[in-house]
Enzyme design. Structure first.
Site, PDB file in Angstrom:
ATOM      1  N   CYS A 146       0.849  -1.183   0.000  1.00  0.00           N
ATOM      2  CA  CYS A 146       0.000   0.000   0.000  1.00  0.00           C
ATOM      3  C   CYS A 146       0.887   1.236   0.000  1.00  0.00           C
ATOM      4  O   CYS A 146       2.087   1.138  -0.052  1.00  0.00           O
ATOM      5  CB  CYS A 146      -0.910  -0.003   1.213  1.00  0.00           C
ATOM      6  SG  CYS A 146      -1.905  -1.492   1.288  1.00  0.00           S
TER       7      CYS A 146
ATOM      8  N   HIS B  80      -9.580   4.331  -2.104  1.00  0.00           N
ATOM      9  CA  HIS B  80     -10.005   4.745  -0.770  1.00  0.00           C
ATOM     10  C   HIS B  80     -11.148   5.746  -0.819  1.00  0.00           C
ATOM     11  O   HIS B  80     -11.687   6.135   0.197  1.00  0.00           O
ATOM     12  CB  HIS B  80      -8.824   5.323  -0.003  1.00  0.00           C
ATOM     13  CG  HIS B  80      -7.720   4.316   0.133  1.00  0.00           C
ATOM     14  ND1 HIS B  80      -6.695   4.237  -0.780  1.00  0.00           N
ATOM     15  CD2 HIS B  80      -7.519   3.322   1.015  1.00  0.00           C
ATOM     16  CE1 HIS B  80      -5.909   3.232  -0.431  1.00  0.00           C
ATOM     17  NE2 HIS B  80      -6.374   2.670   0.644  1.00  0.00           N
TER      18      HIS B  80
END
Ligand code: GLN
Ligand code: ZN
Length: 761
Positions: free
Chosen positions: A648, A699
């Site tokens: 990530c 996100h």
């Protein structure tokens, strides 16, 4: 009051049953009014003070409690309210406070980042030009008085001025940290004198940054701050509190600050006691961090006694106190509520409440260990039983570890040769499209998993449900034209827990929650013994998915470093050894997947960067064993099998060589938010393997605009050859809804195909 013998640095805030979490979430939804929330919080504080006092902690901490985060509290206290929250004078109301933490309609939230090397996240203070620092909150004093009214004398906790300034960040180059410090010091002085006036004899001043590498500017901040604050009659005495590592070369600096007391983390860094004892420390009070605030194991009292005796001898019994290594914020609440754990494993453990008892017990032994002889004997038996327990030590695992040799951590051939094989085996188009693994975990998926767990539906029904979801996911990917498919991860609750539950050497608590940020808590798996894999963990679901399609389905695993990093780990062997055991278990899974016909296998390592030690000098060793663990896990396959990894959002600039050394055939990562800046590092080292820089931010529910993904890919094509480039989102899709996923992924596939055509032309 005389100097306390038993002390604590901070207590879990959430409550035994996570009462604070539920109250906060109700309040945010508008189901609870402010007064009720504040009452719930006050009840928790009262209960926790009472519990600490009853456990024998003489002056428990106050102001360690927070409705969201203690760093945010300090920012609010000092008036560091960013302009976008439009605060106008006077105290900060709850609405503004939570807007700073979580964002509001008109203002984005402040950034959050990890609190040192823990899994707790703090709100990063922002230092804006022209910010008007002023005391806006009396919380520190109010908490102290609140406890006093309950007849509990406390030691208030404050995040120290220098750590506050170092942990925050100036929003533009005209703001210096020195200037911020200059502005907040008078406020600290005022606050501290109010505490003194209210009756506080001591305060705990947290300066964890003293355990970091400090440049000369930062050292100067320390000298300036404490030159001004230390030794005033009108202020309380300071317990300068350091944790998460050794002071190391900052020990002299710390001593030069002339605080009345110094706390050392002797769990992470027991060797620093000897360093302190060698110094001239006339008149210093010391707090010994002997109980591990970061882990779940019972203290080896004999070991702790050795340190305690050495300290008491030098400083005198009246100048020594026993404490946890750091705040117990990072420990679960109470082991007594764990009824399902194996009784043996449970007897080796200690949660926050039990740690208080350990502190009080050791404190009784400051004058001599005879006072706790029986307890020492009993503890020695328990520690010995753990050391020799067959529950922990598996001969088979030891044998396999002994047999690991260097050849097992390398693929047969270097990447260029593997590439040829893989090109033949996979026949993928240029700019292949794929996803990171998970697809939306809808309410229905979660409901079915809960029903299965609570035995409301049987194995068969649950399996059928997961099969249906998987098939739907495969058909969906085929329909929109993805090149490398995934099964969707519908059977997984959490990317670490799912594996931990199937591996030996792990246990799971029922209530072992620790705060991650705000109301969010995690319940990390507990690794207590040698890790092994009794049987395949993912083969069933991946092969099922593969049976449905002629396109390649990518196997999906969590890597050894991430499993280690997001668990409580055993403290009786180095982390590196535990990691190697997990790596062997994952390696078995990788080779089983290959044997079952899976040609592409992804091993996620999102946590590799966050495992970096706090001190630079310790990086090479960590990077060495963590990269080796990944290589051991991934190298059991033939050259034609393609290994992917995923990370990530990370700052890779300073560890790019290690990323190269992992030698995954393909790495996918989050890039979309930083507009591909991350790629510079890959460019610099001429990253040789393939890469999928995430082309859109998962996100956010926002579907990327036309041309956005293309822009990012074109940017990537300035750095990589088309043959190196993959096209994928920047993380798993489990938090998204199907609608957005369909729109965004279709667009992504379309973008790839247009670009592909233009490259061929
Ligand atoms: N394969 C995981 C997923 O798609 C990866 C998650 C992560 O990177 N944190 O959810
Ligand atoms: Zn990710």
């Amino acid at each position: 009051m005389s100097f306390a013998k038993a002390s604590n640095l901070g207590f879990p805030r959430m409550g035994r049953q996570r009462e604070l979490k539920f109250a906060l979430e109700k309040y945010w939804k508008g189901e609870l009014d402010e007064a009720t929330l504040l009452t719930a919080a006050r009840d928790l504080r009262a209960e926790h003070w009472g519990l600490q006092r009853d456990s024998g902690i003489e002056a428990p901490p106050s102001n360690d409690f927070s409705l969201y985060d203690h760093v945010l509290d300090m920012a609010v206290t000092l008036g560091a309210i960013p302009a976008r929250f439009k605060h106008v004078g006077g105290s900060v109301d709850l609405k503004t406070y939570f807007a700073m933490a979580r964002g509001s309609q008109d203002a984005t939230a402040m950034e959050m980042t990890k609190w040192f090397d823990t899994n707790y996240h703090y709100v990063v203070p922002e230092f804006e030009p022209g910010m008007h620092y002023q005391l806006l909150s009396e919380k520190v004093v109010a908490d102290y008085l609140e406890a006093k009214a309950l007849v509990v004398e406390t030691r208030p906790v404050l995040l120290g001025p220098v750590s506050f300034v170092l942990l925050g960040k100036p929003t533009d180059a005209t703001v210096t940290r020195a200037a911020v410090l200059e502005a907040v010091l008078p406020l600290y002085e005022e606050l501290l004198s109010r505490l003194r006036a209210a009756g506080a004899a001591w305060v705990q001043v947290d300066e964890p940054c003293l355990c970091l590498d400090l440049d000369s500017d930062a050292q100067k901040l320390y000298r300036d701050a404490y030159g001004r604050l230390s030794g005033h009659q009108s202020l309380p005495k300071f317990m300068l509190t350091t944790y998460f590592g050794a002071l190391g070369e900052n020990l002299d600096l710390a001593l030069s600050l002339q605080t009345a007391g110094l706390h050392l983390d002797l769990v992470r860094a027991p060797q620093q006691l000897a360093a302190l004892l060698a110094k001239d420390t006339q008149g210093l009070y010391v707090s010994l961090g002997l109980i591990d605030g970061r882990n779940v194991w019972r203290t080896d009292l004999a070991k702790a006694m050795t340190l305690l005796e050495a300290a008491a001898k030098t400083f005198g019994p009246d100048r020594v106190q026993v404490a946890p290594s750091c705040s117990l914020l990072h420990s679960p609440f109470d082991l007594d509520t764990e009824q399902k754990l194996d009784a043996n494993v449970r007897s080796w453990m200690s949660f926050a409440k039990q740690k208080l008892a350990e502190i009080a017990l050791l404190a009784r032994a400051i004058g001599g260990k005879a006072a706790i002889k029986d307890e020492l004997d009993e503890n020695a038996l328990l520690i010995a039983s753990r050391k020799s327990s067959p529950l922990i030590h598996k001969e088979e695992v030891a044998r396999r570890i002994a047999a690991v040799d260097a050849s097992m951590s390398s693929r047969e051939n270097p990447y260029p040769a593997r590439r040829e094989q893989q090109t033949k085996a996979l026949a993928l188009p240029l700019l292949p499209t794929t996803t990171i693994g998970s697809f939306p975990q809808t309410a229905e998926v979660r409901k079915m998993r809960a029903a299965y767990r609570n035995r409301k539906i049987d194995q068969q029904a649950y399996d059928r449900f997961v099969e249906e979801e998987t098939e739907r996911c495969i058909r969906f990917q085929e329909k929109i034209g993805i090149d490398v498919l995934v099964h969707g991860e519908f059977e997984r609750n959490d990317m670490v827990e799912y594996f931990g539950e199937q591996l030996e050497g792990f246990v799971f608590s029922e209530n072992g929650w620790v705060q991650s940020y705000g109301s969010r808590c995690v319940k990390p798996p507990i690794i207590y013994g040698d890790v092994s894999r009794p049987k395949p963990m993912t083969v069933r679901w991946v092969t099922y998915a593969q049976s449905l399609s002629s396109l390649p389905v990518k196997g999906m695993l969590t890597g050894p470093v991430t499993i280690l990093q997001w668990s409580f780990v055993r403290d009786d062997q180095p982390r590196s050894q535990t990691c190697q055991q997990i790596a062997l278990a994952i390696r078995d899974e990788v080779t089983d997947l290959e044997a079952a016909g899976i040609k592409i296998i992804q091993i996620d390592e999102p946590a590799i960067r966050e495992g970096l030690p706090l001190r630079r000098a310790d990086w090479p060793e960590y990077l060495n064993w963590s990269v080796n663990a990944f290589r051991l896990a991934s190298s059991g396959v033939s050259d034609s099998t393609q290994i992917h990894t995923h990370m990530c959002y990370s700052e890779f600039n300073d560890m790019i060589d290690s990323i190269v050394r992992m030698d995954a055939d393909v790495i996918s990562m989050e890039c979309s938010r930083s507009r591909m800046e991350l790629l510079d590092a890959f460019h610099r080292v001429r990253y040789p393997n393939e890469i999928g820089p995430g082309v859109y931010d998962i996100h956010s529910p926002r579907v990327p605009e036309d041309g956005e993904m293309e822009g990012l890919l074109n940017k990537a094509l300035e750095v990589f050859t088309p043959q190196q480039l993959w096209v994928n989102p920047d993380c798993g899709l489990k938090t998204r809804g199907w609608k957005e996923v369909e729109l965004a992924l279709s667009k992504m596939v379309e973008t790839a195909s247009v670009l592909r055509a233009s490259l061929k032309a």
